[in-house]
Design an enzyme around this catalytic site. Sequence first.
Site, PDB file in Angstrom:
ATOM      1  N   TYR A 221       0.825  -1.217   0.000  1.00  0.00           N
ATOM      2  CA  TYR A 221       0.000   0.000   0.000  1.00  0.00           C
ATOM      3  C   TYR A 221       0.864   1.274   0.000  1.00  0.00           C
ATOM      4  CZ  TYR A 221      -2.869   3.827   1.478  1.00  0.00           C
ATOM      5  OH  TYR A 221      -3.454   5.056   1.521  1.00  0.00           O
ATOM      6  N   LYS A 230       5.778   9.268   2.959  1.00  0.00           N
ATOM      7  CA  LYS A 230       5.709   9.477   4.405  1.00  0.00           C
ATOM      8  C   LYS A 230       7.032   9.102   5.087  1.00  0.00           C
ATOM      9  CE  LYS A 230       1.316  10.542   4.133  1.00  0.00           C
ATOM     10  NZ  LYS A 230       0.920  11.955   4.206  1.00  0.00           N
ATOM     11  N   ARG A 392      -7.547   5.481  -3.421  1.00  0.00           N
ATOM     12  CA  ARG A 392      -6.736   6.645  -3.806  1.00  0.00           C
ATOM     13  C   ARG A 392      -6.546   6.733  -5.317  1.00  0.00           C
ATOM     14  NH1 ARG A 392      -4.375   9.899   0.705  1.00  0.00           N
ATOM     15  NH2 ARG A 392      -5.261   8.807   2.486  1.00  0.00           N
TER      16      ARG A 392
HETATM   17  P1  GTP Z   1      -4.321  12.690   3.162  1.00  0.00           P
HETATM   18  O1  GTP Z   1      -4.118  12.763   1.686  1.00  0.00           O
HETATM   19  O2  GTP Z   1      -4.687  11.338   3.653  1.00  0.00           O
HETATM   20  O3  GTP Z   1      -3.201  13.270   3.962  1.00  0.00           O
HETATM   21  O4  GTP Z   1      -5.640  13.572   3.494  1.00  0.00           O
HETATM   22  P2  GTP Z   1      -6.153  14.992   2.981  1.00  0.00           P
HETATM   23  O5  GTP Z   1      -6.016  15.942   4.125  1.00  0.00           O
HETATM   24  O6  GTP Z   1      -5.580  15.384   1.689  1.00  0.00           O
HETATM   25  O7  GTP Z   1      -7.686  14.710   2.796  1.00  0.00           O
HETATM   26  P3  GTP Z   1      -8.689  15.090   1.604  1.00  0.00           P
HETATM   27  O8  GTP Z   1      -8.542  16.477   1.089  1.00  0.00           O
HETATM   28  O9  GTP Z   1      -8.626  14.031   0.600  1.00  0.00           O
HETATM   29  O10 GTP Z   1     -10.039  15.009   2.479  1.00  0.00           O
HETATM   30  C1  GTP Z   1     -11.025  14.192   2.140  1.00  0.00           C
HETATM   31  C2  GTP Z   1     -12.199  14.257   3.081  1.00  0.00           C
HETATM   32  O11 GTP Z   1     -12.406  15.545   3.654  1.00  0.00           O
HETATM   33  C3  GTP Z   1     -13.445  13.943   2.300  1.00  0.00           C
HETATM   34  O12 GTP Z   1     -14.272  13.170   3.129  1.00  0.00           O
HETATM   35  C4  GTP Z   1     -14.037  15.317   2.037  1.00  0.00           C
HETATM   36  O13 GTP Z   1     -15.397  15.234   1.794  1.00  0.00           O
HETATM   37  C5  GTP Z   1     -13.709  16.024   3.332  1.00  0.00           C
HETATM   38  N1  GTP Z   1     -13.634  17.485   3.176  1.00  0.00           N
HETATM   39  C6  GTP Z   1     -12.655  18.202   2.586  1.00  0.00           C
HETATM   40  N2  GTP Z   1     -12.909  19.516   2.657  1.00  0.00           N
HETATM   41  C7  GTP Z   1     -14.077  19.651   3.327  1.00  0.00           C
HETATM   42  C8  GTP Z   1     -14.863  20.756   3.740  1.00  0.00           C
HETATM   43  O14 GTP Z   1     -14.530  21.907   3.507  1.00  0.00           O
HETATM   44  N3  GTP Z   1     -16.011  20.492   4.436  1.00  0.00           N
HETATM   45  C9  GTP Z   1     -16.395  19.209   4.713  1.00  0.00           C
HETATM   46  N4  GTP Z   1     -17.522  19.026   5.400  1.00  0.00           N
HETATM   47  N5  GTP Z   1     -15.694  18.139   4.338  1.00  0.00           N
HETATM   48  C10 GTP Z   1     -14.548  18.350   3.668  1.00  0.00           C
HETATM   49 MN    MN Z   2      -4.433  14.303   0.316  1.00  0.00          MN
HETATM   50 MN    MN Z   3      -1.153  12.747   4.026  1.00  0.00          MN
END
Ligand code: GTP
Ligand code: MN
Ligand code: MN
Length: 611
Positions: A221, A230, A392
């Site tokens: 993974y 990471k 992903r």
């Molecule tokens: P990693 O890549 O694992 O480090 O995570 P990340 O921080 O990039 O997460 P990502 O942007 O993919 O977040 C995905 C999740 O956050 C999904 O469930 C989205 O629907 C939720 N999400 C992102 N922005 C918002 C927001 O502004 N409001 C809400 N309610 N949910 C959000």
């Molecule tokens: Mn991300």
């Molecule tokens: Mn991350």
Amino acid sequence: MTAVPTIQGLENPPIRRREVLDWVAEVAELTTPDRVVWCDGSQDEWDRLTKELVEAGTYVQLDPAKKPNSFYAASDPDDVARVEERTFICSVDPADAGVTNNWMDPAEMKATMTELYRGCMRGRTMYVIPFCMGPTTAERPMLGVEISDSAYVVTSMHIMTRMGPEVQRLLDGDTDWVPALHSVGAPLEPGQRDVTWPCNETKYITHFPEERTIWSFGSGYGGNALLGKKCYSLRIASAMARDEGWLAEHMLILKLISPEEKVYYVAAAFPSACGKTNLAMLEPTIPGWKVETLGDDIAWMRFGGDGRLYAVNPEAGFFGVAPGTNWKTNPNAMRTIERGNSLFTNVALTDDKDIWWEGMEGMPDHATSWKGKDWTPSNGDAGEPAAHPNSRYCTPMSQCPILAPEWEDPNGVPISAILFGGRRKTTIPLVNESFDWQHGTFMGATLSSEKTAAAAGAVGQVRRDPMAMIPFIGYNVGDYFQHWIDVGKGADADKLPRIFYVNWFRRGDDGRFLWPGFGENGRVLKWIIQRLEGKAAATETPIGHVPTADQIDLDGVSEPFEDIEASLKVDLDEWKAEIPLIEEWFDSIGDKLPTSMRDELEALKQRLGAA
Ligand code: GTP
Ligand code: MN
Ligand code: MN
């Protein structure tokens, strides 16, 4: 050490550097692959490996009319996320790993893992992958060599890192490089049929921070197997950064352009699956404001000659959470993957050879779920999702339509604001500005979030996730806080980024989100920029400078004003209830907790009247 003549491919390496060749020969001798392949990151190599992976059943080629040059993979159902309980920081002194990491004595770990590696590549190909994190034009290119027995890893590294002749040339110089050894841990007996996703029940994701070395075993993974990400760019790099006075952080980097064409760069740390990728590619709903992307997961920040903090994204691709990504929540991610050249893992495969996941527009009538089962909207509702919650997409950054032109500047971009944020139903207001760097460090140090599917374990439970780095700090968390404070102390205070804490996830009594989020988050960014410009008002509260709802541009927001007010509320009772949780967290850190963090907690208690 002499090369093992029986292993084909060890001869004629494209690299001359003795330490690299010796290490490769030593690993080949231990793991006994059938052959060794030196990887060059070329199109030919991509074509050859993806073809082999299609023949092996690991990849399904998607319809080129819909997703050119793109592939679908489904993992073993037990190999779907980072495995934090199997992740180790093997520092010489256990105190240097600290209370947030698993520790084992380096010699003991090496002995254990050496036995696991012995013969583990039998029947397989050993790939040697020279790579660079960040631009190869950097004053000090951040080099690594991953050895892996997974072609899935090689193709993913093509997207996520810099590979190719320039990296090979740099490796022949005298710049330091990080050896990163990976095996899926699934040797093949002669004649044994391979599975589509080889892995091992026993998993180890191990870091030797003093030696700047990574050993990974048993998982294919992303976060466990693409060791540049990471393992190198956060865990090992954070230890380098501590020693050298810079920061390696779990942060997106974005560029914000105001209606007056003023440019600001913002970095933001949110825990996994809490919205970094979404915010990095934001399409603001407010007129005149524009966002460009520089990175969605990792930022390396160093002081420039002018005393400002400059951020570089070490990666070359996005490895983004698929479910929930759609034309409304992240149109720029959708446009990036539509251009093809992408890999999709654990999403659903449609009957017309495209991909789908929960939350994407155009729900199919039938699909093959990530588990290889028949999926229809009705059985999906009742039973298992079509895509794994941590499925992903892996896609080249260069395809992002709002990529900032300076994304490959080896000097990085000067950061004006740092945002911390997590997923909290209560307590944490939509946005809150710290009083100063030390208070901002305290906000980061006490960051909390409800657990998501990005790591194995119970979803929903609140845990402290300092600077969104708890799974990624390569040393003692108390020393890490002290390092943040030292970085601030060593700098000119007005040149430091201002620190804010955001929460897009606060909820009403019925569970609805109080703040609309996504593209509307541009309104919060606007308030933040106007704070930097001295143009926006805020109320001084016990927890920091918090705007009232009428201090944020809400023109065109359809949510009721009372919801926005509730999203910004500083509820003293909720905060008093938070204090014992912070105390418990700080107590768990022990002696290494900087006294300044205790002082910040005491000052917060005083301000809340909770002392
Ligand atoms: P990693 O890549 O694992 O480090 O995570 P990340 O921080 O990039 O997460 P990502 O942007 O993919 O977040 C995905 C999740 O956050 C999904 O469930 C989205 O629907 C939720 N999400 C992102 N922005 C918002 C927001 O502004 N409001 C809400 N309610 N949910 C959000
Ligand atoms: Mn991300
Ligand atoms: Mn991350």
